[in-house]
Design a protein around this motif. Sequence first.
Motif, PDB file in Angstrom:
ATOM      1  N   ASP A 125       0.816  -1.170   0.062  1.00 42.13           N
ATOM      2  CA  ASP A 125       0.032  -0.112  -0.032  1.00 42.13           C
ATOM      3  C   ASP A 125       0.836   1.241  -0.062  1.00 42.13           C
ATOM      4  N   LEU A 126       1.130   1.604  -1.208  1.00 37.82           N
ATOM      5  CA  LEU A 126       1.931   2.898  -1.485  1.00 37.82           C
ATOM      6  C   LEU A 126       1.166   4.217  -1.529  1.00 37.82           C
ATOM      7  N   ARG A 127       1.757   5.277  -0.754  1.00 32.80           N
ATOM      8  CA  ARG A 127       0.945   6.609  -1.002  1.00 32.80           C
ATOM      9  C   ARG A 127       2.010   7.630  -1.482  1.00 32.80           C
ATOM     10  N   VAL A 128       1.919   7.999  -2.578  1.00 32.85           N
ATOM     11  CA  VAL A 128       2.996   9.156  -3.142  1.00 32.85           C
ATOM     12  C   VAL A 128       2.554  10.523  -2.948  1.00 32.85           C
ATOM     13  N   GLY A 139       3.029  17.642 -11.712  1.00 30.19           N
ATOM     14  CA  GLY A 139       1.634  16.638 -11.708  1.00 30.19           C
ATOM     15  C   GLY A 139       1.696  15.850 -12.858  1.00 30.19           C
ATOM     16  N   VAL A 140       2.086  16.125 -13.897  1.00 29.61           N
ATOM     17  CA  VAL A 140       2.408  15.377 -15.183  1.00 29.61           C
ATOM     18  C   VAL A 140       3.437  14.236 -14.908  1.00 29.61           C
ATOM     19  N   SER A 141       4.607  14.942 -14.296  1.00 32.11           N
ATOM     20  CA  SER A 141       5.749  14.013 -14.336  1.00 32.11           C
ATOM     21  C   SER A 141       5.529  13.017 -13.159  1.00 32.11           C
ATOM     22  N   ALA A 142       4.799  13.272 -12.299  1.00 32.61           N
ATOM     23  CA  ALA A 142       4.461  12.389 -11.105  1.00 32.61           C
ATOM     24  C   ALA A 142       3.316  11.220 -11.700  1.00 32.61           C
ATOM     25  N   CYS A 143       2.527  11.783 -12.301  1.00 33.01           N
ATOM     26  CA  CYS A 143       1.456  10.789 -13.017  1.00 33.01           C
ATOM     27  C   CYS A 143       2.276   9.878 -13.888  1.00 33.01           C
ATOM     28  N   TRP A 144       2.959  10.313 -14.780  1.00 33.57           N
ATOM     29  CA  TRP A 144       3.716   9.477 -15.574  1.00 33.57           C
ATOM     30  C   TRP A 144       4.857   8.341 -14.808  1.00 33.57           C
ATOM     31  N   PHE A 145       5.355   8.907 -13.588  1.00 36.70           N
ATOM     32  CA  PHE A 145       6.030   8.003 -12.766  1.00 36.70           C
ATOM     33  C   PHE A 145       5.197   6.820 -12.357  1.00 36.70           C
ATOM     34  N   MET A 146       3.871   7.305 -11.783  1.00 37.57           N
ATOM     35  CA  MET A 146       3.094   6.056 -11.183  1.00 37.57           C
ATOM     36  C   MET A 146       2.565   5.195 -12.375  1.00 37.57           C
ATOM     37  N   ARG A 153       4.511   4.406 -14.782  1.00 32.86           N
ATOM     38  CA  ARG A 153       5.701   3.489 -14.830  1.00 32.86           C
ATOM     39  C   ARG A 153       5.673   2.603 -13.760  1.00 32.86           C
ATOM     40  N   GLU A 154       5.505   2.940 -12.747  1.00 31.94           N
ATOM     41  CA  GLU A 154       5.577   2.219 -11.280  1.00 31.94           C
ATOM     42  C   GLU A 154       4.656   1.078 -11.211  1.00 31.94           C
ATOM     43  N   ARG A 155       3.393   1.344 -11.911  1.00 29.81           N
ATOM     44  CA  ARG A 155       2.357   0.332 -11.913  1.00 29.81           C
ATOM     45  C   ARG A 155       2.595  -0.770 -12.983  1.00 29.81           C
ATOM     46  N   THR A 156       2.965  -0.118 -14.157  1.00 28.62           N
ATOM     47  CA  THR A 156       3.580  -1.504 -15.135  1.00 28.62           C
ATOM     48  C   THR A 156       4.625  -2.236 -14.718  1.00 28.62           C
ATOM     49  N   HIS A 157       5.742  -1.394 -13.786  1.00 28.65           N
ATOM     50  CA  HIS A 157       6.910  -2.311 -13.389  1.00 28.65           C
ATOM     51  C   HIS A 157       6.202  -3.443 -12.453  1.00 28.65           C
ATOM     52  N   ALA A 158       5.394  -3.023 -11.648  1.00 28.75           N
ATOM     53  CA  ALA A 158       4.884  -3.778 -10.600  1.00 28.75           C
ATOM     54  C   ALA A 158       4.163  -4.847 -11.453  1.00 28.75           C
ATOM     55  N   PHE A 218       4.245  -6.017 -14.410  1.00 29.65           N
ATOM     56  CA  PHE A 218       5.287  -7.033 -15.161  1.00 29.65           C
ATOM     57  C   PHE A 218       6.037  -8.013 -14.219  1.00 29.65           C
ATOM     58  N   SER A 219       6.244  -7.506 -13.068  1.00 25.51           N
ATOM     59  CA  SER A 219       7.216  -8.186 -11.884  1.00 25.51           C
ATOM     60  C   SER A 219       6.392  -8.988 -11.250  1.00 25.51           C
ATOM     61  N   GLY A 220       4.863  -8.778 -11.465  1.00 23.96           N
ATOM     62  CA  GLY A 220       3.961  -9.838 -10.548  1.00 23.96           C
ATOM     63  C   GLY A 220       3.982  -9.532  -9.057  1.00 23.96           C
ATOM     64  N   PHE A 221       4.183  -8.179  -8.996  1.00 22.02           N
ATOM     65  CA  PHE A 221       4.346  -7.620  -7.473  1.00 22.02           C
ATOM     66  C   PHE A 221       2.898  -6.932  -7.270  1.00 22.02           C
ATOM     67  N   PRO A 222       2.164  -7.412  -6.337  1.00 17.30           N
ATOM     68  CA  PRO A 222       0.912  -6.572  -5.974  1.00 17.30           C
ATOM     69  C   PRO A 222       1.122  -5.311  -5.436  1.00 17.30           C
ATOM     70  N   LEU A 223       0.682  -4.210  -6.151  1.00 20.96           N
ATOM     71  CA  LEU A 223       0.884  -2.855  -5.812  1.00 20.96           C
ATOM     72  C   LEU A 223      -0.272  -2.166  -5.721  1.00 20.96           C
ATOM     73  N   ASP A 224      -0.651  -1.466  -4.510  1.00 27.78           N
ATOM     74  CA  ASP A 224      -1.808  -0.647  -4.424  1.00 27.78           C
ATOM     75  C   ASP A 224      -1.403   0.934  -4.299  1.00 27.78           C
TER      76      ASP A 224
END
Length: 130
Positions: free
Chosen positions: A45-48, A57-64, A66-71, A73-79
């Motif tokens: 449970d990650l809160r950024v 705002g745009v950069s942070a959304c893009w980061f999120m 990428r992070e959700r995509t990474h999770a 494809f890694s098979g890692f459960p990220l909220d």
Amino acid sequence: KYDRSALFQYVECLRQRLSKESSILAAGIWGGIARGEKEGYPDLDLRVFRKQGIRNGVSACWFMVRERTHALFSGFPLDAFLSDGWRHISRLRADEMPVLLYDPSGFMRKRYESAPDWRMLYPDAGEGNV
């Protein structure tokens, strides 16, 4: 499902990615991990918190994204949840103290003075076992 070492490895890499993203103000971990539950970890449970401004705002959304995509494809459960202030966090449990994952400016520390640092997730870190 994942084991403790996979959690530690993912969190450490996530912390490094957060530190390289200039639009991010702070990040914390809530949920079962923050409560110290030892019985499996259903998700992270990650809160950024992002910095103010449209560009951030745009950069942070893009980061999120990428992070959700990474999770994914890694098979890692990220909220994961991105916020620009505390009002969005008010729905979380009042009795729950987050683990401070990334807070270089002390933004989260001001609200959660006694919150543990991310290193508490690594009980054996001093022994080089991480």
